[in-house]
Design a protein around this motif. Structure first.
Motif, short mmCIF file in Angstrom:
data_model
loop_
_atom_site.label_atom_id
_atom_site.label_comp_id
_atom_site.label_asym_id
_atom_site.label_seq_id
_atom_site.Cartn_x
_atom_site.Cartn_y
_atom_site.Cartn_z
N VAL A 167 0.85 -1.20 0.00
CA VAL A 167 0.00 0.00 0.00
C VAL A 167 0.88 1.25 0.00
O VAL A 167 1.85 1.33 0.75
N GLN A 168 0.57 2.21 -0.85
CA GLN A 168 1.25 3.50 -0.76
C GLN A 168 0.41 4.41 0.12
O GLN A 168 -0.82 4.43 0.04
N ILE A 169 1.11 5.16 0.98
CA ILE A 169 0.44 5.95 2.02
C ILE A 169 0.77 7.42 1.83
O ILE A 169 1.93 7.79 1.64
N VAL A 170 -0.27 8.25 1.85
CA VAL A 170 -0.08 9.71 1.82
C VAL A 170 -0.85 10.30 3.00
O VAL A 170 -2.02 9.95 3.23
N VAL A 171 -0.20 11.16 3.76
CA VAL A 171 -0.85 11.84 4.89
C VAL A 171 -1.40 13.16 4.38
O VAL A 171 -0.65 14.00 3.88
N LEU A 172 -2.73 13.31 4.50
CA LEU A 172 -3.41 14.52 4.02
C LEU A 172 -3.94 15.25 5.25
O LEU A 172 -4.89 14.82 5.88
N THR A 173 -3.30 16.38 5.58
CA THR A 173 -3.56 17.04 6.85
C THR A 173 -3.88 18.51 6.66
O THR A 173 -3.31 19.16 5.79
#
Ligand SMILES: [Mg+2]
Length: 225
Positions: free
Chosen positions: A108-114
């Motif tokens: 899984v590729q993970i991106v933190v959207l904050t």
């Protein structure tokens, strides 16, 4: 799709999402970091109290000396001051780093959207790295739907979005109905104050359950605990 600000678009490009791989778009506060109790501790030390009577911050913060409820600009100012002081040292949610690492190992590729204030982007990145969550960070302003839709379109495969804020689920489902939405509120006392929004597809109660739900949403045969 709503036009994205140039600053957000540049970060989305830099997140390095690869086409054809499953994608997890994760919020940070109340998903990866213990936001609310750190915020409440911060304001209590400065002469304010928190009512814990609803999910919103505005309306729940009072000046202890005279019990006055702070208005939105006053709460916003406290939040800005809080993030400037604590973006780097907010404690992580137990199990988050381990869960993300297992999902990453499963492909899984993970991106933190904050939605942290843009000035704290580097502090947030540092805090994530320090807590063994060294994933790309996109600092967004306002609705998360357009940015999430952009990331999911780039990935081109299954995508899942995790956030504690009901409004963000409304925005993401509107912008990209194909993204699976999981409502997650790490702090139990806060979780009791908010129901799963109808737009969300699930409401896991802790990180092991969230990890399994992410894996199922992305069609993985392994990666959950
Ligand atoms: Mg949050």
């Amino acid at each position: 799709m709503t036009a994205l600000p140039a600053a957000t678009l540049a970060q989305l490009e830099a997140a390095g999402v690869e086409p054809g791989r499953p994608l997890l778009i994760s919020d940070a506060d109340e998903v990866l970091f213990r936001f609310v109790e750190t915020f409440v501790g911060h304001i209590e030390a400065r002469g304010y109290s928190f009512d814990w009577s609803s999910f919103r911050l505005t309306g729940n913060v009072r000046r202890a000396s005279d019990d006055t409820v702070l208005d939105q600009p006053q709460v916003f100012a406290l939040l800005q001051e809080f993030f400037a002081a604590h973006a780097e040292d907010m404690p992580p949610v137990p199990g988050a780093a381990e869960g993300l690492a297992r999902l990453a190992r499963a492909g899984v590729q993970i991106v933190v959207l904050t939605n942290i204030p843009p000035a704290q982007r580097d502090a947030r990145r540092l805090a994530l790295a320090r807590n063994r969550m060294p994933y790309p960070v996109v600092v967004n302003t306002g609705d998360k739907g357009p940015a999430a839709a952009w990331l999911a379109a780039r990935a081109g495969g299954p995508a899942v979005f995790v956030d504690d804020g009901p409004n963000n689920h409304v925005s993401v489902k509107q912008a990209a109905p194909e993204i699976a939405c999981l409502h997650f509120v790490a702090t139990e006392r806060l979780a009791r104050l908010v129901e799963k929004p109808p737009e969300a597809d699930g409401r896991p109660e802790d990180w092991p359950a969230l990890e399994r739900a992410v894996a199922v949403s992305l069609g993985l045969t392994c990666g959950g605990t």
